[in-house]
Motif scaffolding. Structure first.
Motif, short mmCIF file in Angstrom:
data_model
loop_
_atom_site.label_atom_id
_atom_site.label_comp_id
_atom_site.label_asym_id
_atom_site.label_seq_id
_atom_site.Cartn_x
_atom_site.Cartn_y
_atom_site.Cartn_z
N SER A 160 23.77 48.79 -42.98
CA SER A 160 24.11 48.55 -41.58
C SER A 160 25.48 47.90 -41.42
O SER A 160 26.10 48.00 -40.36
N THR A 161 25.96 47.26 -42.48
CA THR A 161 27.29 46.65 -42.46
C THR A 161 28.37 47.66 -42.83
O THR A 161 29.42 47.73 -42.18
N THR A 162 28.13 48.44 -43.87
CA THR A 162 29.15 49.37 -44.37
C THR A 162 29.16 50.71 -43.66
O THR A 162 30.21 51.34 -43.54
N HIS A 163 28.00 51.14 -43.19
CA HIS A 163 27.89 52.42 -42.48
C HIS A 163 26.98 52.24 -41.26
O HIS A 163 25.85 52.74 -41.22
N PRO A 164 27.46 51.53 -40.24
CA PRO A 164 26.62 51.19 -39.09
C PRO A 164 26.12 52.38 -38.28
O PRO A 164 25.16 52.23 -37.52
N ASN A 165 26.72 53.54 -38.43
CA ASN A 165 26.28 54.70 -37.66
C ASN A 165 25.09 55.43 -38.30
O ASN A 165 24.49 56.30 -37.68
#
Length: 213
Positions: free
Chosen positions: A72-77
């Motif tokens: 969720s931090t590195t790839h929030p989408n």
């Protein structure tokens, strides 16, 4: 164009079974599987980022909680759908706090899984009925000033901050230096003011409105 999925589960048979099931879904395709969060991170260095991640919670090396938080931090989408054998509120709350947008039991019927995935990509979230799904659609998306508009007391707000933790109500009462009965009163008062019916609902409200620690 199909929505892409990555499956992260340390049980290879389950991962392959899920892949086989999803291959029959018209709107989805599985790109690859991983055995844990670290394996997934390594595969992302050479493979595409999926639209959806089906994420087992209990895994060695890097479990679902850690993986969800990192993802969720590195790839929030990326939309995270947690997979679990347990329908306990604590796991649900922790996964939501770490960025999961969905929660699914592993004993669900394939049709339920397909419907859940469709709802996830359409609405941005999916949670089963036992998880008080009505809470997620009834709480406004925009942050509100709950203290002034709902007349929340300082102690009720303090209690809200603990609803997203793994502490049970007795442990929360000890943390707040009051009796379990007083904690129940705070809970019931918040249920009435916020028109909610479960701790999950309180936790989601706390997270969406900035009261989570």
């Amino acid at each position: 164009m199909k929505h892409t999925i990555a499956i992260i589960d340390d049980h290879i048979l389950i991962a392959q079974a899920l892949r086989s099931i999803i291959s029959n879904f018209a709107q989805f395709e599985v790109l690859y599987t991983a055995e844990n969060g670290v394996d997934f991170q390594q595969k992302l260095t050479s493979k595409p980022v999926p639209d959806v991640v089906l994420l087992d919670i209990t895994m060695p090396i890097m479990d679902g909680f850690e993986t969800a938080k990192w993802l969720s931090t590195t790839h929030p989408n990326v939309l995270i759908m947690a997979l679990s054998m347990q329908d306990d509120e604590q796991s649900l709350i922790k996964m939501i706090k770490n960025g999961s947008k969905g929660y699914m039991l592993k004993n669900a019927h394939p049709l339920e899984l397909e419907n859940a995935l469709n709802a996830l990509v359409k609405n941005g979230q999916f949670f089963p009925e036992w998880a008080a799904s009505k809470v997620f659609t009834s709480i406004r998306e925009d942050t509100i000033d709950a203290r002034s508009k709902l007349n929340l007391s300082d102690r009720e707000i303090e209690f809200l901050t603990y609803t997203v933790t793994e502490m049970n109500y007795k442990e929360i009462s000890e943390k707040m230096f009051c009796s379990p009965r007083t904690i129940e009163n705070y809970r019931d008062s918040l249920f009435e003011k916020l028109e909610l019916k479960s701790r999950v609902g309180l936790a989601v409200f706390a997270l969406k409105n900035g009261y989570a620690k």
